[in-house]
Design a protein around this motif. Structure first.
Motif: not given
Length: 293
Positions: A241-261
């Motif tokens: 599920p997280m793999i889908d999330y981090i690419f849902e709105e493009g890379n690296p916006a998703g993984i950078k959101n992960v890093f924020k959390h």
């Protein structure tokens, strides 16, 4: 020969709120990889927002990563583009100092033929003092390196040691594995099909999600390499599920959101990219809060 089996990560370039490189955050991210099972680091790839970095900023990123890594993990440098002559000019010992290999993407926008792709990488191979990983990502380049072209390059140049195969096509990936030499590294460039590629004979992954979940993802890859299929797929389905999330709105916006959390960096990106939406942020936050390590 440099060992690039297992889990590599395509590092982000973290930014401060005013869009400058966040030096301390980049150091934290590198340390997070070293301390949690990642096998090597890829610097200045697509995930690094390389296209929006100045030459001075690229040098800054290289220096920060190299110093923080302190020789502990192999380092791969992204050196690619659609101007063959300009790429060859970058392949100097000074420019590549501290790195163990280069990752070079198929030429984009020009839309070369397969022969043009071959000649492009022939020029790079003849100039490079370091081993080369090819990078096939037709979703970004608009041209697909055919398995025959990859196999031809693999057999023609001993310093072309592998390919990051990111066409998202398992049949093509298996064809590349079948047609290239046994010691040629066929590396997944798609997080979602990493495990099946490894089980089909691939060497591992250059991953985006692994830098956010390094222990889990690298454990999955190692289990796959050991042919412990059930255990590996258990982790795969937990992460899917997280793999889908981090690419849902493009890379690296998703993984950078992960890093924020994870409190490793801000989620700032540079235009034309934009930060993850509130809806995506909420999904990522919920996943992280319930993730079982």
């Amino acid at each position: 020969m440099i060992n690039l089996k297992g889990t590599g990560v395509a590092l982000v370039t973290p930014f401060t709120s005013d869009k400058n490189i966040d030096v301390e955050a980049l150091k934290r991210i590198v340390a997070y990889q070293k301390n949690n099972g990642i096998d090597y680091l890829v610097v200045l790839g697509t995930t690094a927002e390389n296209a929006t970095l100045s030459e001075e900023e690229k040098e800054q990123v290289k220096q920060i990563v190299s110093e923080e890594n302190n020789g502990e993990l192999p380092l791969v440098l992204g050196v690619g583009g659609n101007n063959t002559k300009a790429i060859v000019a970058q392949l100097t010992p000074e420019n590549l100092k501290g790195f163990d290999a280069i990752l070079s993407v198929a030429p984009y926008y020009n839309k070369p033929t397969q022969e043009g792709i071959y000649q492009h990488f022939k020029a790079i191979a003849e100039a490079s003092p370091l081993p080369i990983l090819l990078y096939n990502v037709p979703g970004r380049t608009s041209v697909n390196m055919q398995p025959e072209t990859i196999a031809r390059l693999a057999s023609s140049f001993s310093n072309i040691i592998g390919v990051k195969e990111a066409a998202g096509d398992m049949v093509q990936a298996m064809e590349v594995i079948a047609k290239t030499p046994k010691d040629f590294l066929v590396i997944s460039g798609d997080d979602m099909i990493t495990l099946p590629m490894v089980l089909a004979g691939g060497a591992g992954v250059i991953s985006v999600i692994a830098q956010g979940f390094p222990t889990a993802f690298s454990t999955m890859v190692n289990l796959g390499l050991q042919r412990k299929v059930d255990e590996a797929y258990q982790i795969h389905y937990q992460l899917a599920p997280m793999i889908d999330y981090i690419f849902e709105e493009g890379n690296p916006a998703g993984i950078k959101n992960v890093f924020k959390h994870l409190e490793l960096s801000t989620e700032e990106v540079r235009l034309p990219l934009v930060k993850a939406s509130t809806a995506l942020n909420d999904k990522i936050n919920t996943y992280i809060s319930t993730f079982k390590k």
